[in-house]
Structure formats: C-alpha cells, structure tokens
Design a protein around this motif. Structure first.
Motif, PDB file in Angstrom:
ATOM      1  N   LYS A 197       0.486  -5.919   2.276  1.00 43.98           N
ATOM      2  CA  LYS A 197       0.345  -6.706   3.507  1.00 43.98           C
ATOM      3  C   LYS A 197       0.954  -8.098   3.310  1.00 43.98           C
ATOM      4  O   LYS A 197       1.628  -8.624   4.201  1.00 43.98           O
ATOM      5  CB  LYS A 197      -1.139  -6.816   3.900  1.00 43.98           C
ATOM      6  N   GLN A 217      -6.329  -2.139   9.961  1.00 43.70           N
ATOM      7  CA  GLN A 217      -7.602  -1.565   9.549  1.00 43.70           C
ATOM      8  C   GLN A 217      -7.562  -0.042   9.651  1.00 43.70           C
ATOM      9  O   GLN A 217      -8.021   0.658   8.749  1.00 43.70           O
ATOM     10  CB  GLN A 217      -8.739  -2.124  10.413  1.00 43.70           C
ATOM     11  N   PHE A 264      -8.664  -6.171   6.600  1.00 43.03           N
ATOM     12  CA  PHE A 264      -7.416  -5.797   7.269  1.00 43.03           C
ATOM     13  C   PHE A 264      -7.370  -6.045   8.778  1.00 43.03           C
ATOM     14  O   PHE A 264      -6.302  -5.936   9.377  1.00 43.03           O
ATOM     15  CB  PHE A 264      -7.113  -4.319   6.995  1.00 43.03           C
TER      16      PHE A 264
END
Length: 192
Positions: free
Chosen positions: A75, A83, A107
């Motif tokens: 990320k 997510q 996330f």
C-alpha cells in the motif's frame, strides 16, 4: 513491525506458554505420589491442551501480523489495497478470516464507499499474494523450529513424570505334575 519483531513476539508467547506448562508439570510431579494415575493423565491432557492453544494463538497472531505488514508495504508503494481486498486475500491465504476491526483500522480509507472499487489488476493481486506466500513459508519454518526446540525441553520434564518400569522376574512355565508334556505333533496339527 519487522519479521524479527514478529518472531521475537512469537518466541515470547511460546516461552510463556511452555513456562506455565512446565511449572504445572512440576506441581503435578510433586503430587504424583498421592494422585491417581487417571487424575494425572487427565490433568496432563488439560495442561498440554492449554499449552497447545496458547502456541496456536501465537502462531495465528504472527501469521496475521506478517500478512498485514506485507499488504501495508504494498500500500505504501502506491497500490490501492482496500479493506475488502485485504479481507479476501487473508481468507485465500490462511483459509480463514481475521477480525474485521483490525482490517478496517489498517486498510479502510475514510469517506471511501463500496462504489469506489480498487484499481488493482489481476497481475498485482498475483504478485502480492505470491510475495505473502513466500514470506509466510519462511516465517512458518522459523516458528516450527522455535516450537520444536521448546517442546523438546518440556518433553524431558514430562518424561521425568513417568514412574520407572518395574522389572518383573521372568516366569518359567512348567507343566503341572499330573499332566504329561504336550506332543509336538498335536501342537503343530499333525495327526497320524
């Protein structure tokens, strides 16, 4: 959290589990002379089950932490890890889900809705999961080694609980005085 920190955390949890197991074994050894064998056996099973459960929980935490760290690293490199993607990847890799709260904290993007899909491509997904699999295999080998070393130390203590085997004198079988010895032909099934 780095891989070495994950392993250190696992070692601490396993050491704690085995220390509690060994402490209980020593207490059991002191009571062994006044406790029935069945009660000792049942207590040993319960102690081993607790130790195994604690080690299993530590292993699950280590796996989850490693996967989160790999996903967060991707990320940070600019990949759109959501997510939902994290949840689905974890299910595919571990065969089970993890806490939705933990994936949300790591996330989720504030203000992002389900309509705003991830921009990840199939190649990205394959690369991320291959990276996770590789690192997870390495971690699992390390965790197994740690558990084996700790288990061997506890096994010696467990073996000390076993009472020494009594040596029985060899019994000689002698025929009764009023019975003649059996005929070898009858024993071997030869009837003439």
């Amino acid at each position: 959290m780095s891989r070495s920190e994950i392993v250190s955390s696992y070692i601490a949890a396993v050491d704690e589990a085995y220390s509690a197991f060994e402490k209980s074994l020593k207490g059991l050894k002191e009571r062994a002379s006044v406790t029935s064998n069945e009660a000792i056996r049942n207590e040993l099973l319960a102690l081993a089950g607790r130790c195994g459960a604690l080690c299993s929980a530590a292993s699950k935490v280590a796996k989850r932490t490693l996967i989160f760290e790999v996903l967060l690293a991707h990320k940070k490199q600019g990949l759109d890890i959501t997510q939902t993607f994290a949840d689905q990847s974890i299910k595919r890799i571990l065969g089970r889900s993890v806490s939705a709260e933990s994936t949300r904290e790591a996330f989720a993007t504030p203000g992002r809705t389900a309509a705003q899909r991830s921009t990840l491509k199939a190649e990205d997904l394959e690369q991320i999961e291959a990276d996770i699999d590789e690192q997870l295999d390495s971690l699992l080998a390390t965790l197994s080694e740690v558990r084996s070393r700790r288990s061997a130390a506890s096994q010696a203590l467990l073996n000390s609980l076993k009472p020494p085997k009594e040596k029985r004198p060899a019994q000689k079988i002698k025929p009764d005085d009023d019975e003649p010895p059996p005929d070898a032909n009858i024993i071997w099934g030869r009837f003439d």
